[in-house]
Design a protein around this motif. Structure first.
Motif, short mmCIF file in Angstrom:
data_model
loop_
_atom_site.label_atom_id
_atom_site.label_comp_id
_atom_site.label_asym_id
_atom_site.label_seq_id
_atom_site.Cartn_x
_atom_site.Cartn_y
_atom_site.Cartn_z
N PHE B 33 16.88 -34.47 55.70
CA PHE B 33 16.33 -33.22 56.14
C PHE B 33 14.88 -33.13 55.57
N TYR B 35 12.44 -29.80 55.28
CA TYR B 35 12.11 -28.36 55.45
C TYR B 35 10.80 -27.76 55.09
N GLN B 37 8.94 -24.15 53.45
CA GLN B 37 9.09 -22.87 53.04
C GLN B 37 7.76 -22.14 52.73
N GLN B 41 7.86 -17.26 56.85
CA GLN B 41 8.89 -17.75 57.59
C GLN B 41 10.27 -18.16 57.08
N GLY B 42 10.01 -18.07 55.71
CA GLY B 42 11.38 -18.68 54.85
C GLY B 42 11.39 -20.18 54.86
N LEU B 43 12.70 -20.72 54.93
CA LEU B 43 12.91 -21.99 55.01
C LEU B 43 13.02 -22.57 56.62
N LEU B 45 13.46 -25.71 59.32
CA LEU B 45 13.71 -27.05 59.58
C LEU B 45 12.45 -27.72 60.28
N TYR B 48 14.86 -34.11 61.02
CA TYR B 48 16.24 -34.69 60.17
C TYR B 48 16.60 -36.07 60.97
N PHE B 91 10.32 -29.20 51.45
CA PHE B 91 11.52 -29.75 50.75
C PHE B 91 12.16 -30.95 51.62
N GLN B 102 24.12 -30.25 51.53
CA GLN B 102 23.00 -30.79 51.41
C GLN B 102 22.21 -30.33 49.96
N PHE B 104 19.11 -30.48 47.77
CA PHE B 104 17.44 -30.30 48.06
C PHE B 104 16.79 -30.94 46.88
#
Lengths: 111, 113
Positions: B33, B35, B37, B41-43, B45, B48, B91, B102, B104
């Motif tokens: 995956f 991602y 951050q 918006q935060g984390l 996707l 993947y 990430f 998952q 990281f």
């Protein structure tokens, strides 16, 4: 569209207190609910996870409570310590798919 | 102690330049995956892969982002051309379909000036 809503955004507790972080979701297809802990400059690390067939799971000082009918789940940290100060993310997913994260809660545990 | 590795850890570049980020998933994991951050918006996707095949890249701006898995030990994320709004921590995570866990990597902090 935020699929997982997390609150509060930030939290300050004294050492020994029990911070509680709450999350809610809408998608009933979600079947895996992990919590991740992230320290500054690091990647998120899995803390504890639950599936909807149980209502509670404990691992050490960390407990997840899960309410399937309300589509809510929460993280409780027992006997919190300054070393628990971090950002906590809840997430939800359908098995085999990608995680949908909450916005995160910044926790500060004061001595 | 198996872990996801990412390179570079930090990247500062100028707008318009190409950026390539690399990820080595944990040996034996078949799902990778990407991602992003940010504070706002935060984390999120981006994309993947499972067994090196892309499953979902709907989170990526297609005109400038591309993700590939040339082999099972390497995943790449490219941005061309980069823009200041791409500044974020990227990430990579890997996992196995079934356990769903998952793991990281440490992330690549990208700054586009």
């Amino acid at each position: 569209q935020q699929q997982v809503k997390q609150s509060p955004q930030s939290l300050i507790v004294q050492k020994g207190g029990i911070p509680i972080i709450n999350c809610a979701y809408e998608n009933t297809a979600f079947d895996y609910f992990p919590w991740y802990q992230q320290f500054p400059g690091k990647g998120p690390a899995l803390l504890i996870a639950i599936r909807p067939d149980v209502s509670e799971k404990k691992e050490g000082r960390f407990t997840i409570s899960f309410n399937k009918s309300a589509k809510q789940f929460s993280l409780h940290i027992m006997d919190s310590q300054p070393g628990d100060s971090a950002t906590y993310f809840c997430a939800a997913m359908s098995s085999g798919y990608a995680l949908n994260f909450g916005k995160g809660t910044s926790l500060l545990v004061t001595p | 102690d198996a872990r996801v590795t990412q390179t570079p850890r930090h990247k500062v570049t100028e707008m318009g330049q190409e950026v390539t980020m690399r990820c080595q998933p944990i040996l034996g994991h078949n799902t990778v995956f990407w991602y992003r951050q940010t504070m706002m918006q935060g984390l999120e996707l981006l994309a993947y892969f499972r067994n090196r095949a892309p499953l979902d890249d709907s989170g990526m701006p297609k005109d400038r982002f591309s993700a590939e898995m040339p082999d099972a030990t390497l995943a790449t994320l490219k941005i061309q051309p980069s823009e200041p709004r791409d500044s974020a921590v990227y990430f990579c995570a890997s996992g196995s379909w079934g356990p769903d866990t998952q793991y990281f990597g440490p992330g690549t902090r990208l700054t586009v000036l």
